[in-house]
Design a protein around this motif. Structure first.
Motif, PDB file in Angstrom:
ATOM      1  N   LEU A 134       0.117  -8.252 -76.715  1.00 43.19           N
ATOM      2  CA  LEU A 134       1.510  -9.321 -76.931  1.00 43.19           C
ATOM      3  C   LEU A 134       0.575 -10.148 -77.989  1.00 43.19           C
ATOM      4  N   TYR A 135       1.470 -10.839 -78.901  1.00 45.92           N
ATOM      5  CA  TYR A 135       0.257 -12.064 -79.329  1.00 45.92           C
ATOM      6  C   TYR A 135       1.658 -13.208 -79.107  1.00 45.92           C
ATOM      7  N   LEU A 136       1.464 -14.109 -78.690  1.00 43.07           N
ATOM      8  CA  LEU A 136       2.003 -15.723 -79.351  1.00 43.07           C
ATOM      9  C   LEU A 136       1.453 -16.142 -80.458  1.00 43.07           C
ATOM     10  N   LYS A 137       3.024 -16.550 -81.399  1.00 44.14           N
ATOM     11  CA  LYS A 137       2.822 -18.087 -81.981  1.00 44.14           C
ATOM     12  C   LYS A 137       3.278 -18.410 -81.722  1.00 44.14           C
ATOM     13  N   ASP A 138       2.475 -19.726 -81.699  1.00 49.39           N
ATOM     14  CA  ASP A 138       2.276 -20.981 -80.804  1.00 49.39           C
ATOM     15  C   ASP A 138       2.499 -22.181 -82.346  1.00 49.39           C
ATOM     16  N   GLU A 139       4.101 -22.393 -82.393  1.00 54.79           N
ATOM     17  CA  GLU A 139       4.930 -23.500 -82.849  1.00 54.79           C
ATOM     18  C   GLU A 139       3.980 -24.658 -82.017  1.00 54.79           C
ATOM     19  N   GLY A 140       3.587 -24.817 -81.234  1.00 54.17           N
ATOM     20  CA  GLY A 140       3.451 -26.257 -80.558  1.00 54.17           C
ATOM     21  C   GLY A 140       2.504 -26.411 -81.138  1.00 54.17           C
ATOM     22  N   VAL A 141       1.538 -25.724 -82.798  1.00 52.76           N
ATOM     23  CA  VAL A 141       0.604 -26.572 -84.120  1.00 52.76           C
ATOM     24  C   VAL A 141       1.091 -26.773 -84.578  1.00 52.76           C
ATOM     25  N   ILE A 142       2.067 -28.157 -84.762  1.00 57.07           N
ATOM     26  CA  ILE A 142       2.659 -28.147 -85.843  1.00 57.07           C
ATOM     27  C   ILE A 142       3.079 -30.060 -85.380  1.00 57.07           C
ATOM     28  N   PRO A 143       3.446 -30.236 -86.656  1.00 52.99           N
ATOM     29  CA  PRO A 143       4.137 -31.878 -86.766  1.00 52.99           C
ATOM     30  C   PRO A 143       5.060 -31.702 -85.995  1.00 52.99           C
ATOM     31  N   THR A 144       5.280 -32.829 -84.228  1.00 50.06           N
ATOM     32  CA  THR A 144       5.920 -33.228 -83.767  1.00 50.06           C
ATOM     33  C   THR A 144       5.879 -32.236 -82.742  1.00 50.06           C
ATOM     34  N   GLY A 145       5.275 -31.685 -82.322  1.00 54.00           N
ATOM     35  CA  GLY A 145       4.727 -30.843 -81.716  1.00 54.00           C
ATOM     36  C   GLY A 145       5.577 -29.602 -81.309  1.00 54.00           C
ATOM     37  N   THR A 146       7.022 -29.329 -81.951  1.00 53.84           N
ATOM     38  CA  THR A 146       7.733 -28.168 -81.819  1.00 53.84           C
ATOM     39  C   THR A 146       8.427 -27.474 -83.412  1.00 53.84           C
ATOM     40  N   PHE A 147       8.655 -26.316 -82.831  1.00 50.73           N
ATOM     41  CA  PHE A 147       8.860 -25.918 -84.237  1.00 50.73           C
ATOM     42  C   PHE A 147      10.786 -26.261 -85.350  1.00 50.73           C
ATOM     43  N   LYS A 148      11.117 -27.474 -84.344  1.00 54.04           N
ATOM     44  CA  LYS A 148      11.881 -28.257 -85.347  1.00 54.04           C
ATOM     45  C   LYS A 148      11.436 -29.066 -86.258  1.00 54.04           C
ATOM     46  N   ALA A 149      10.144 -28.882 -85.952  1.00 56.04           N
ATOM     47  CA  ALA A 149       9.957 -29.388 -87.796  1.00 56.04           C
ATOM     48  C   ALA A 149      10.169 -28.421 -88.909  1.00 56.04           C
ATOM     49  N   ARG A 150       9.483 -27.408 -88.820  1.00 59.50           N
ATOM     50  CA  ARG A 150      10.483 -26.536 -89.504  1.00 59.50           C
ATOM     51  C   ARG A 150      11.855 -26.910 -90.718  1.00 59.50           C
ATOM     52  N   GLY A 151      12.740 -26.617 -89.621  1.00 65.62           N
ATOM     53  CA  GLY A 151      14.491 -26.986 -89.344  1.00 65.62           C
ATOM     54  C   GLY A 151      14.370 -28.519 -91.117  1.00 65.62           C
ATOM     55  N   ALA A 152      13.537 -29.101 -90.107  1.00 69.08           N
ATOM     56  CA  ALA A 152      13.720 -31.319 -89.651  1.00 69.08           C
ATOM     57  C   ALA A 152      13.483 -30.929 -91.827  1.00 69.08           C
ATOM     58  N   ALA A 153      12.199 -30.923 -92.161  1.00 69.67           N
ATOM     59  CA  ALA A 153      11.358 -30.635 -93.182  1.00 69.67           C
ATOM     60  C   ALA A 153      12.597 -30.269 -94.758  1.00 69.67           C
ATOM     61  N   VAL A 154      12.727 -28.953 -94.511  1.00 66.04           N
ATOM     62  CA  VAL A 154      13.142 -28.990 -95.160  1.00 66.04           C
ATOM     63  C   VAL A 154      15.105 -29.325 -95.581  1.00 66.04           C
ATOM     64  N   GLY A 155      15.091 -29.684 -93.782  1.00 64.08           N
ATOM     65  CA  GLY A 155      16.704 -29.965 -93.921  1.00 64.08           C
ATOM     66  C   GLY A 155      16.537 -31.659 -95.237  1.00 64.08           C
ATOM     67  N   ILE A 156      15.616 -32.337 -94.030  1.00 65.31           N
ATOM     68  CA  ILE A 156      15.601 -33.537 -94.181  1.00 65.31           C
ATOM     69  C   ILE A 156      16.070 -33.752 -96.495  1.00 65.31           C
ATOM     70  N   SER A 157      14.053 -32.583 -97.052  1.00 70.02           N
ATOM     71  CA  SER A 157      13.676 -32.275 -98.051  1.00 70.02           C
ATOM     72  C   SER A 157      15.314 -31.975 -98.712  1.00 70.02           C
ATOM     73  N   LYS A 158      16.087 -31.012 -98.846  1.00 72.08           N
ATOM     74  CA  LYS A 158      17.530 -31.197 -99.539  1.00 72.08           C
ATOM     75  C   LYS A 158      18.215 -32.083 -99.452  1.00 72.08           C
ATOM     76  N   ALA A 159      18.929 -32.660 -98.319  1.00 71.49           N
ATOM     77  CA  ALA A 159      18.987 -34.022 -98.246  1.00 71.49           C
ATOM     78  C   ALA A 159      18.795 -35.147 -99.151  1.00 71.49           C
ATOM     79  N   LYS A 160      17.585 -35.530 -98.935  1.00 69.99           N
ATOM     80  CA  LYS A 160      16.848 -36.105 -99.989  1.00 69.99           C
ATOM     81  C   LYS A 160      17.222 -35.642-101.302  1.00 69.99           C
ATOM     82  N   GLU A 161      17.202 -34.295-101.623  1.00 68.53           N
ATOM     83  CA  GLU A 161      17.347 -33.812-103.127  1.00 68.53           C
ATOM     84  C   GLU A 161      19.142 -34.415-103.115  1.00 68.53           C
ATOM     85  N   LEU A 162      19.714 -34.286-102.093  1.00 68.39           N
ATOM     86  CA  LEU A 162      21.691 -34.386-102.583  1.00 68.39           C
ATOM     87  C   LEU A 162      21.784 -35.632-102.625  1.00 68.39           C
ATOM     88  N   GLY A 163      20.579 -36.709-102.219  1.00 68.79           N
ATOM     89  CA  GLY A 163      21.301 -38.270-102.334  1.00 68.79           C
ATOM     90  C   GLY A 163      21.664 -38.774-100.474  1.00 68.79           C
TER      91      GLY A 163
END
Lengths: 407, 407
Positions: free
Chosen positions: B103-132
């Protein structure tokens, strides 16, 4: 008997930070007879020939990538929650606001338990496990207790944690969840320390108080190794560190001295800056008076709870690190700290703890005083996640009905 | 004009997850005309010849190590707080307790903002920035709002965040610190969604709601790439995922399909398991009925606030991932969830969020039912740090006087 896998640690011995007396590292040791903290010595003469920077490539990103200069001798004793490898982030906008072109944040919020305390706990508990320890005990302002309780749980070691009643509630819950024996005290961390000291004497527990065991500092020093590696071994000019017990600053300085011996870094070391809150600034007071030790800071109080340490056991080691690197010590007000929390979040998206935010306020002061110039590279060592201090931000938020119309 | 540095992304186009209509990826796009989410397509035919696993060695540990299959085209648009590279921890003792050897735990608590939501936000906001994009808006149960608000602040994008009044207070403070326009609603996330939808129509903002922009899922899918890499491209047998909006499970499945095309993984994919709370289990209900879509789950309520999503826009994609991998869907009670929080902390030192803890309770059920065998490798995807839910642990703690004697 099961085959043990060696970590290739260059661990040699312990030595007293004051009187230089030498102790064995394969037995439980606490303070020196003379009352001063013991430090770990490695065989760096051998290491400099045998251990090269290049070997780091492809290794785990956790702090265990530096196993050669960590005190654990067998891999099976490593107790890890994936600690280390925290990011270094450029703070362009926040830097510009205070006239610093090259401002960086090393963000120790991105670590298990949400604070840099995980580093000391990981290495301290791993070594305690290796030494056969059954029960640890410690006083804490909260975050260290949470980290040591959780790593103890992972190691199967019993933890007794004593913290001030007004320590952050979340750290209390972490200890409780971890199954630690937890006690709250109507007083300061110094009062907790007295209670723990007495109980340790009576019960024969392992004293995990700051600097009373020699290994927490070894975990903390990995921040220094990481900073060096993240800056491609061209160290920054200034490092600002929020100073309570001061183990991090002592550890970072130790790491730099080790890396000098290893031949990994050259030239002048970064100036180390101890940042404290005006409400608890014993190191600042001592530094300004040119003293080698601090005095107990009466009636201390600050929102940066983690640095509310009226008299640190390792004060003389912190002051030594400041003097020997041409560093300094600065105090900032709680108001400056809370304002810095907001500025960093708004300008940079980094929600840091009050202790970390104090560094930004201090950097502003040091820049204004000309302590460092615009182009020098300055690193703020944020010791924990802002989410551990939910009350450091206040704003009235409008509440809408289900069928409200916005904008 | 300043020279731009290309990321070497194989970004090709967007396509509708329902009707397959194709859209350009260099313009702002939201849902397909048919109302279904758009997904990102890469030129994997070229990538499989040109991009090899070996190139990953020595790269940043953050999710940007997979830039070739992320949608950002110029490095200067990358908005990062150091997200990704979260640890995978063996859960030996907790596994033994429920009869699972691996049994394994992939621990997305160890990430900025403390949740896996950081992943979606990082890529989503980066692309939003690219799109102006200038202003984003979104409804949230808290953690996504906090992450998008903080990444928006770093990008210099304005964020409008609407969350239920009883969403975790800490996420409210994160949004406030980040300087977002924040509104609370006396209702559920679905009510917030209606308010946001109306405001977006009137103000022309960018809709960052779950799956209404195509890029959040690209950030989330990096969990799949990381799991593969952390298991040396020998994928585990089962992955359990706490399912609210379900973007993570859709993303992980997408990552696996991409890696199959890239020739990076072979053989049977891991069975994907959607775990929900009994108080909000629309996917479980649909799966048990063999349906392709879910129905709105009335009067939903659970301590695992992040998965209180009564009807997910991407429900059909979640169900598809379950069916196509021979996975399943399981509901657990709030009591089981809270008990699992404690067990994981006590046995393993991992203080996870209630959503993550739900997976341990579900694994126990699935092991008992024989859904997987003792020796299969099962990964629990913990989506956030327990410290974001300070009230998930209750214990009475003794308070001592300053001069108390312990033990």
């Amino acid at each position: 008997m099961k085959q043990k896998t060696r970590t290739n640690s260059y661990l040699k011995e312990l030595y007293c930070s004051k009187c230089n007396k030498i102790y064995r590292a394969d037995q439980v040791q606490q303070l020196c007879e003379c009352g001063a903290p013991l430090l770990v010595r490695y065989d760096l003469d051998s290491a400099q020939h045998e251990w090269k920077q290049e070997s780091l490539k492809g290794r785990t990103k956790s702090l265990w990538r530096y196993k050669e200069v960590l005190p654990v001798e067998n891999d099976e004793n490593i107790v890890s929650l994936g600690e280390g490898g925290t990011p270094v982030l450029p703070l362009k906008d926040a830097g510009k606001k205070i006239g610093i072109s090259n401002l960086y944040l090393k963000d120790e919020g991105v670590i298990p338990t949400g604070t840099f305390k995980a580093r000391g706990a990981a290495v301290g508990i791993s070594k305690a496990k290796e030494l056969g320890v059954n029960t640890i005990a410690m006083p804490t302002n909260g975050n260290a207790g949470a980290a040591w309780a959780l790593y103890s749980a992972r190691a199967g070691i019993h933890a007794v944690i004593v913290m001030p009643e007004d320590a952050p509630k979340i750290t209390r819950n972490e200890c409780a969840a971890a199954g630690a024996d937890l006690y709250l005290v109507d007083g300061l961390i110094s009062d907790c320390g007295k209670i723990v000291g007495q109980a340790i004497k009576e019960n024969g527990w392992y004293d995990a108080s700051t600097l009373k065991e020699p290994y927490r500092i070894e975990g903390k020093k990995t921040m220094g190794y990481e900073i060096a590696e993240q800056f491609d071994f061209e160290l920054p000019d200034v490092i600002l560190y929020p100073t309570g017990g001061g183990v991090g600053i002592i550890g970072i300085y130790k790491a730099f001295l080790e890396m000098q011996k290893l031949g990994w870094i050259q030239g002048k070391l970064p100036r180390l800056i101890a940042v404290q809150a005006e409400g608890c600034a014993p190191i600042v007071k001592a530094f300004e008076a040119g003293k080698r030790e601090s005095e107990f800071f009466e009636h201390s109080e600050t929102v940066a709870f983690g640095i509310n340490v009226p008299k640190a056991l390792g004060d003389f080691l912190v002051l030594k690190a400041l003097y020997e690197t041409d560093g300094t010590a600065v105090a900032v007000s709680d108001q400056e700290i809370l304002s810095a929390v907001q500025t960093l979040a708004k300008e940079e998206g980094t929600f840091v703890c009050p202790e970390g935010a104090s560094l930004y306020a201090a950097a502003k002061k040091l820049r204004e005083s000309g302590f460092f110039s615009q182009d020098e590279r300055a690193v703020l060592l944020n010791t924990g996640a802002g989410i551990k201090y939910p009350d450091s931000v206040h704003r009235d938020i409008p509440v809408l009905k289900k069928d409200a119309v916005l904008g």
